[in-house]
Structures are given as C-alpha cells and as structure tokens.
Design a protein around this motif. Structure first.
Motif, PDB file in Angstrom:
ATOM      1  N   SER A   1      -3.764   1.591  -0.577  1.00  0.00           N
ATOM      2  CA  SER A   1      -3.067   2.528  -1.714  1.00  0.00           C
ATOM      3  C   SER A   1      -3.978   2.432  -3.330  1.00  0.00           C
ATOM      4  CB  SER A   1      -1.762   1.807  -2.141  1.00  0.00           C
ATOM      5  OG  SER A   1      -1.816   0.543  -2.736  1.00  0.00           O
ATOM      6  N   ALA A   2      -4.796   1.485  -3.551  1.00  0.00           N
ATOM      7  CA  ALA A   2      -5.506   1.531  -4.515  1.00  0.00           C
ATOM      8  C   ALA A   2      -6.672   2.770  -4.374  1.00  0.00           C
ATOM      9  CB  ALA A   2      -6.230   0.235  -4.795  1.00  0.00           C
ATOM     10  N   LEU A   3      -7.156   2.613  -3.223  1.00  0.00           N
ATOM     11  CA  LEU A   3      -8.237   3.526  -2.760  1.00  0.00           C
ATOM     12  C   LEU A   3      -7.782   5.207  -2.916  1.00  0.00           C
ATOM     13  CD1 LEU A   3     -11.310   3.102  -2.268  1.00  0.00           C
ATOM     14  CD2 LEU A   3     -10.591   3.401   0.311  1.00  0.00           C
ATOM     15  N   VAL A   4      -6.476   5.354  -2.373  1.00  0.00           N
ATOM     16  CA  VAL A   4      -6.134   6.516  -2.183  1.00  0.00           C
ATOM     17  C   VAL A   4      -6.047   7.446  -3.627  1.00  0.00           C
ATOM     18  CG1 VAL A   4      -3.581   6.257  -2.383  1.00  0.00           C
ATOM     19  CG2 VAL A   4      -4.503   8.083  -0.805  1.00  0.00           C
ATOM     20  N   VAL A   5      -5.579   6.886  -4.438  1.00  0.00           N
ATOM     21  CA  VAL A   5      -5.548   7.305  -5.864  1.00  0.00           C
ATOM     22  C   VAL A   5      -6.742   7.626  -6.620  1.00  0.00           C
ATOM     23  CG1 VAL A   5      -3.062   6.881  -6.541  1.00  0.00           C
ATOM     24  CG2 VAL A   5      -4.865   5.133  -7.047  1.00  0.00           C
ATOM     25  N   SER A   6      -7.782   7.197  -6.011  1.00  0.00           N
ATOM     26  CA  SER A   6      -9.102   7.496  -6.473  1.00  0.00           C
ATOM     27  C   SER A   6      -9.958   8.312  -5.877  1.00  0.00           C
ATOM     28  CB  SER A   6     -10.002   6.069  -6.590  1.00  0.00           C
ATOM     29  OG  SER A   6      -9.211   4.893  -6.927  1.00  0.00           O
TER      30      SER A   6
END
Lengths: 178, 268
Positions: free
Chosen positions: B252-257
């Motif tokens: 979830s942290a990676l997906v927004v980046s």
C-alpha cells in the motif's frame, strides 16, 4: 449620385472594420510535474476560449476550471487543487494580444498573461506551432511555468518536494466564429 | 505467564483506543489555525475578472527556457497586474457561471485540512514501517525451538518475547495513528477514489484486519508456549497473518509511489 458613392464607400469600409472572431473548438492542456521518484501529468479538455481581431490586433482569452484537470488519481487531483489554492482561485485565465499577421506564421510568439493560483504572471515570446487544416487552426506549445512564478510551495511526496518546473503543454484547435 | 500475554493484548488494544483521542487534540488545534488563516484570506480575495488587483512584487523570476525554436528572445515570466478585459472578452462571455469562477474559502479550508491530515498520514505510515520491520526481524527470538531429531521443545527467552511484544505494540499504536489521519481527513463532495489511491485504500481491507488479528494470535501463541505446548490451532497462523499484513502494508505504501523512477538520481 453623391449618396450612391457615399454608400458604396461605406459598404467597402465596413468589412475592413468588421471583427473577425475565433472560437476554441477543442483543447488539451496538460500540467507536468517531476518528483525525484515519480512523474505525473494532469489533463483538461474543458478549456473555453474566444479571440477577437480588430484593427490588425487580435485579443484572445482562454480559461479553464482547475477542477477539470484529471491525472488518473483523484487524491492527487484534490491535492493539486489544495496546493494551487484552486478553491480560492478556481480558474486559470490566459490572455494574449498579438498583431493579426502573427496569426498566419508557422510559429507564433505570444505574450501570455496568466492568472493562476492568485497570481498574475506574464510570459513573453512563448513559441507556439501553428498548423491549419481546413477551418481548423491548431496551436501547440509549452508554457514554461514554474512553482516560483506563481508562489506555489512545491508539494512533497515521501518528504521530497517536486521540481520547480511545472510546464504546461497546450494543444488548442481554433475555428473562425460563424 | 499467561497473564503476561493477556496483559500485552489488553495494553495493545488500550493503546489503539487511546490513539485517536490523543491525536484529535493535535488535529483540532491545527483546524483552528486553518480557520484563522482562512478568515484572513477571505478579506484579501477578489474575483478573477477584477482588473485592479494590487499584487505584491514577485521575487525576480529566473530566465525561462523556451522550446528552443526561435530567434526571438526567450520567454520570460514577469509578475504583473491582471489586464483589463480586452475587446469585451470576459469569463461570462465564455459561458462560465459566476458560481464557477467565485472563490470558495470554506472549500479551500477543507482542502487544506485534508492535505495536512493526509501528509501526517503519509509520514506516520512511512515511520511505522520501521518498527514493523523490526518486529518481523526479532520475531525469531520469540519462537519456540523444536529439535526435530529429539522432539524437544525449547521455550523462547523472555527478553526475546518482550522485545517482540514491545515492537509489535509500538507498531500497532503507530498504525492506529496512521489510520486515524486517513479516516478523519475531510471528504470532499463528489470525491471518488480512482487510480493508485483506490488500490491503496483497498489494501487496508487486508492489513487492517491483520493488525487486529496479530496481537490476538500472538497472545494465544505465547499462552500455549508458556504452557509448554506446541503452538497449535488458529494461534499457529500468527506468522502467516503477519507475513500477509506486512506485505499488504508495504504494497500500500509502494502503490501510491508507482511507477517509481528507480534511477531517481538522474535528472530527466
């Protein structure tokens, strides 16, 4: 006889003084941001514009609502609106004035006055490519906007700010008004 | 020892419940600042078509690079006052309604508050990754050791358990605070989640139940270990639930980046 001559002269003079108007038929405006680990674009196709040519001078007004720019991420779009104070100043308004002969050049150099994010900034000699197809005249170019110009605090992601440059690519199709 | 496990679970939940109450105090003080700044902003706002705006001087703008196809001077931005409506061209003439062009200070304040809270959410979320990763790293010290040849079971030492529990509790508290700032951020009318942020939100349906389950299963596993039993039943899923939760959280942290420029040091 003098009346006839006067009428003829008047009718010959009128078209010369008549306004020529342009209407924005199609538009695509895209902002670009660059972040150290990411890039993003937001596009609006909802700009409206008009141009009036009179006495060898043409004035153009183009405006677009900020909330019509879509980047494919609703959260980013709302963050963009917040950053550029888009609820306080919901429009981007661009005005330009140029000599009428400039409109027939392959490359148009425009002096743009842009109202955005509560600031008014002038960009001089911004080059736009012009291509004509039938009634349509397509104008393409890039406005070299920066965050600094509009006093926008560069937004941060992962605690790193975006680059100062936020160029806006412009693709406008104009048609002469009926 | 089973009391210790029960106490750990109780303390974790107490912390989770206390987080929104504690963080609310910070948030409300911020909103009063926003309200004050907004009130100040309203008086200085003006409609877009007003020609006589008294704008302050801008700092000297840099020389801008044009698109490089001209012999004329390059385009240069200058701070200026808005021009008068030229040739009768106005926003109303373009078909914009006054409601579309007018300032909405209330909405701006709402957007400001939303961004502020989501930025805290983002920072806390990233910081939470640290104790989360540390909890996973020290988890081996909190496990029973089974000797496959002799079948003997060695209980974990108490310091290994304490460290794992302490880091897990810290993770849970920070996770709760992170979640609070996302949930409590004001919604904007017509806001519909699309793109990466929708995926980011959907992943919460995996890691949020995981964060609730993990201390419960951990407590059960510890209780069984303390009784000298091999961890069994639903408690044996503690490690699997942790793996899924941590993966979903990291995703979830990676997906927004996404998409990430891996060579971010290279200038584009």
């Amino acid at each position: 006889m003098r009346v006839v001559v006067a009428l003829l002269l008047a009718t010959a003079w009128l078209p010369a003084q008549a306004q020529k108007q342009w209407v924005l038929a199609k538009s695509s405006l895209t902002w670009h941001i660059t972040h150290p680990v990411h890039t993003a674009q937001g596009t609006s196709h909802d700009a409206r514009g008009k141009g009036v040519c009179k006495n060898d001078t043409c004035d153009f007004l183009i405006a677009v609502q900020l909330n019509t720019f879509k980047s494919g991420d609703a959260s980013r779009d709302l963050h963009m609106l917040e950053t550029v104070r888009g609820a306080q100043d919901p429009m981007v308004v661009v005005r330009t004035e140029m000599p009428q002969p400039e409109l027939s050049q392959a490359t148009i150099h425009a002096n743009l006055t842009i109202q955005f994010a509560g600031q008014t900034v002038q960009y001089k000699n911004v080059p736009f490519e012009r291509t004509a197809q039938g009634r349509d005249v397509e104008i393409r170019g890039t406005i070299p906007a920066t965050c600094t110009d509009f006093k926008i605090t560069p937004p941060e992601f992962l605690m790193m700010p975006i680059k100062n440059e936020i160029p806006v690519t412009v693709d406008l199709t104009w048609q002469p008004a009926e | 020892m089973s009391r210790i496990a029960t106490r750990t679970v109780v303390v974790t939940f107490a912390c989770l419940i206390a987080v929104p109450v504690l963080t609310f105090a910070q948030e409300s003080s911020h909103s009063s600042v926003i309200a004050a700044s907004t009130a100040a902003g309203v008086s200085s706002s003006s409609s877009l078509d007003e020609a006589s705006l008294d704008l302050p001087d801008a700092p000297l703008p840099e020389q801008q690079s044009g698109t490089g196809q001209t012999q004329k001077p390059k385009s240069t931005p200058q701070q200026t006052a808005p021009p008068n409506s030229n040739n009768g061209l106005t926003l109303q003439g373009l078909g914009f309604k006054p409601s579309q062009t007018q300032a909405n200070a209330k909405m701006q304040a709402r957007l400001d508050k939303r961004t502020h809270m989501l930025q805290i959410h983002q920072k806390l979320g990233l910081i939470t990754l640290v104790p989360m990763a540390a909890t996973v790293l020290v988890s081996s010290g909190a496990k029973q050791k089974h000797n496959r040849t002799t079948g003997a079971v060695t209980a974990p030492n108490s310091s290994g358990i304490d460290l794992h529990v302490a880091l897990g509790s810290l993770t849970a508290v920070m996770y709760g605070a992170t979640a609070y700032y996302a949930i409590a951020a004001p919604r904007i009318a017509g806001e519909k989640l699309t793109g990466a942020v929708k995926f980011h939100r959907d992943l919460a349906f995996i890691h949020a139940p995981g964060m609730v389950l993990m201390p419960i299963l951990g407590g059960m596993a510890l209780s069984q270990e303390n009784k000298g039993e091999k961890v069994h039943g639903i408690a044996s899923a503690h490690a699997a639930v942790a793996a899924i939760t941590v993966s979903a959280y990291a995703a979830s942290a990676l997906v927004v980046s996404w998409p990430i420029h891996w060579k971010f040091w290279e200038h584009r």
